[in-house]
Scaffold this motif. Structure first.
Motif, short mmCIF file in Angstrom:
data_model
loop_
_atom_site.label_atom_id
_atom_site.label_comp_id
_atom_site.label_asym_id
_atom_site.label_seq_id
_atom_site.Cartn_x
_atom_site.Cartn_y
_atom_site.Cartn_z
N VAL A 165 0.83 -1.21 0.00
CA VAL A 165 0.00 0.00 0.00
C VAL A 165 0.86 1.26 0.00
O VAL A 165 0.47 2.31 -0.50
N ALA A 166 2.09 1.15 0.54
CA ALA A 166 2.96 2.33 0.67
C ALA A 166 3.65 2.70 -0.63
O ALA A 166 4.32 3.72 -0.69
N VAL A 167 3.52 1.88 -1.67
CA VAL A 167 4.19 2.18 -2.94
C VAL A 167 3.26 3.06 -3.78
O VAL A 167 2.24 2.60 -4.28
N PRO A 168 3.58 4.37 -3.93
CA PRO A 168 2.66 5.32 -4.57
C PRO A 168 2.75 5.33 -6.10
O PRO A 168 3.28 6.25 -6.70
N HIS A 169 2.16 4.34 -6.73
CA HIS A 169 2.20 4.28 -8.19
C HIS A 169 1.38 5.39 -8.84
O HIS A 169 1.70 5.86 -9.93
N ALA A 170 0.31 5.80 -8.18
CA ALA A 170 -0.62 6.75 -8.80
C ALA A 170 0.05 8.08 -9.15
O ALA A 170 -0.21 8.65 -10.22
N SER A 171 0.91 8.58 -8.27
CA SER A 171 1.54 9.88 -8.53
C SER A 171 2.46 9.81 -9.75
O SER A 171 2.56 10.77 -10.52
N LEU A 172 3.11 8.66 -9.94
CA LEU A 172 3.96 8.49 -11.12
C LEU A 172 3.11 8.47 -12.38
O LEU A 172 3.43 9.13 -13.38
N ALA A 232 1.88 11.94 -13.26
CA ALA A 232 2.91 12.82 -13.80
C ALA A 232 3.22 12.49 -15.26
O ALA A 232 3.39 13.39 -16.09
N VAL A 233 3.30 11.20 -15.57
CA VAL A 233 3.57 10.80 -16.95
C VAL A 233 2.42 11.23 -17.86
O VAL A 233 2.63 11.79 -18.94
N VAL A 234 1.21 10.98 -17.41
CA VAL A 234 0.03 11.34 -18.21
C VAL A 234 -0.03 12.86 -18.43
O VAL A 234 -0.39 13.33 -19.51
N ALA A 235 0.36 13.62 -17.41
CA ALA A 235 0.34 15.08 -17.50
C ALA A 235 1.49 15.64 -18.33
O ALA A 235 1.52 16.83 -18.64
N GLY A 236 2.46 14.79 -18.66
CA GLY A 236 3.61 15.25 -19.43
C GLY A 236 4.61 16.04 -18.62
O GLY A 236 5.40 16.80 -19.18
N ASP A 237 4.62 15.86 -17.31
CA ASP A 237 5.51 16.59 -16.42
C ASP A 237 6.72 15.71 -16.11
O ASP A 237 6.67 14.86 -15.22
N ALA A 238 7.83 15.92 -16.83
CA ALA A 238 9.00 15.07 -16.70
C ALA A 238 9.63 15.15 -15.31
O ALA A 238 10.02 14.12 -14.74
N GLU A 239 9.74 16.36 -14.77
CA GLU A 239 10.36 16.50 -13.45
C GLU A 239 9.52 15.83 -12.38
O GLU A 239 10.06 15.16 -11.49
N ALA A 240 8.22 15.99 -12.44
CA ALA A 240 7.34 15.35 -11.47
C ALA A 240 7.38 13.83 -11.62
O ALA A 240 7.33 13.10 -10.62
N ALA A 241 7.50 13.34 -12.84
CA ALA A 241 7.57 11.90 -13.06
C ALA A 241 8.84 11.32 -12.46
O ALA A 241 8.82 10.25 -11.85
N THR A 287 8.98 8.70 -9.27
CA THR A 287 9.69 7.42 -9.34
C THR A 287 10.59 7.24 -8.13
O THR A 287 10.64 6.17 -7.52
N LEU A 288 11.31 8.31 -7.77
CA LEU A 288 12.18 8.24 -6.60
C LEU A 288 11.37 7.98 -5.33
O LEU A 288 11.77 7.18 -4.48
N VAL A 289 10.24 8.64 -5.21
CA VAL A 289 9.37 8.43 -4.04
C VAL A 289 8.88 6.98 -4.01
O VAL A 289 8.85 6.33 -2.96
N CYS A 290 8.51 6.48 -5.16
CA CYS A 290 8.00 5.11 -5.28
C CYS A 290 9.06 4.10 -4.84
O CYS A 290 8.79 3.20 -4.04
N LEU A 291 10.28 4.26 -5.33
CA LEU A 291 11.34 3.32 -4.98
C LEU A 291 11.83 3.51 -3.55
O LEU A 291 12.23 2.55 -2.89
N ASP A 292 11.80 4.73 -3.07
CA ASP A 292 12.15 4.95 -1.67
C ASP A 292 11.16 4.25 -0.74
O ASP A 292 11.52 3.75 0.32
N ALA A 293 9.89 4.22 -1.14
CA ALA A 293 8.89 3.51 -0.35
C ALA A 293 9.20 2.01 -0.30
O ALA A 293 9.04 1.37 0.74
N VAL A 294 9.66 1.48 -1.43
CA VAL A 294 10.07 0.08 -1.45
C VAL A 294 11.24 -0.14 -0.52
O VAL A 294 11.27 -1.08 0.28
N CYS A 295 12.24 0.76 -0.60
CA CYS A 295 13.42 0.64 0.25
C CYS A 295 13.07 0.68 1.73
O CYS A 295 13.57 -0.11 2.53
N ARG A 296 12.21 1.62 2.10
CA ARG A 296 11.85 1.77 3.52
C ARG A 296 11.13 0.54 4.06
O ARG A 296 11.24 0.23 5.24
N SER A 297 10.41 -0.14 3.20
CA SER A 297 9.64 -1.29 3.67
C SER A 297 10.45 -2.57 3.73
O SER A 297 9.98 -3.59 4.22
#
Length: 227
Positions: free
Chosen positions: A187-194, A197-206, A210-220
């Motif tokens: 549940v802690a892996v935030p796929h939705a925000s990624l 961001a991709v759908v919105a075309g925002d490269a920096e946000a994407a 991704t970093l937030v998503c993988l950091d969530a994996v690392c923390r768990s």
């Protein structure tokens, strides 16, 4: 199958090429048992010794695995995948996640600028599957959904080299992440925000997502710090 009768002088090389082609095309999926030697010999129109040499070469390359008394199975879809898989057997999970971070952050950045409507549809389907499985009992299915989601993002880059690298790495990554899945807070892996961001075309946000998503994996995962 799409195998053709071999006609070139280098029969072993041609058989190797055709078997590799069948594997790459998905005719024989990862973990699938390939046809027995007599069947391949008849289909290709070559002797069994030729087939045997080709299978031996692909086994040495890591694409096939011969199981005594059982048959021959697809172990990897390319030489790169086979080499990566062998290397990851002794790699630390942190090392694997660091490589994953490098591939996926660049994939997210490129995907945000290149995604097509078809890419968006696939990403959204993969996201829905992740959300459906998150927190459920089938952790193996969640791992598959997670990798499929990130594969969808990678394919939205339309960079053939990156896609192939991620596909090959993903096969090897699967075993390592599955080994740790009992400790993964899905549940802690935030796929939705990624995805957003991709759908919105925002490269920096994407990239950030991704970093937030993988950091969530690392923390768990016990003992694996975020980057």
């Amino acid at each position: 199958m799409t195998l053709r009768t071999a006609r070139r002088s280098s029969l072993v090389d041609q058989v190797i090429d055709q078997l590799k082609g069948e594997i790459a095309a998905g005719a024989w999926g990862l973990g699938a048992k390939i046809p027995p030697e007599p069947t391949l010999s008849e289909t290709l129109g070559v002797g069994r010794n030729t087939v045997r040499e080709a299978v031996r070469a692909l086994t040495h390359a890591g694409l096939l695995e011969c199981r005594q008394g059982d048959g021959t199975y697809v172990r990897a879809t390319s030489e790169l995948s086979g080499a990566v898989r062998r290397r990851l057997r002794t790699a630390e999970l942190l090392e694997i996640l660091e490589v994953r971070r490098a591939l996926e952050t660049e994939a997210a950045r490129l995907a945000a600028g290149r995604r097509t409507p078809a890419d968006v549809a696939r990403i959204e389907r993969a996201l829905a599957r992740c959300e459906e499985l998150a927190g459920g009992d089938d952790r193996g299915a969640f791992v598959e959904a997670d990798l499929d989601f990130h594969m969808a993002v990678a394919e939205a880059t339309h960079n053939r080299v990156l896609i192939e690298l991620y596909r090959d790495f993903g096969e090897a990554l699967r075993a390592s992440i599955t080994a740790a899945v009992d400790r993964l807070d899905q549940v802690a892996v935030p796929h939705a925000s990624l995805a957003e961001a991709v759908v919105a075309g925002d490269a920096e946000a994407a990239e950030r997502a991704t970093l937030v998503c993988l950091d969530a994996v690392c923390r768990s995962l016990d003992g694996v710090p975020p980057g």
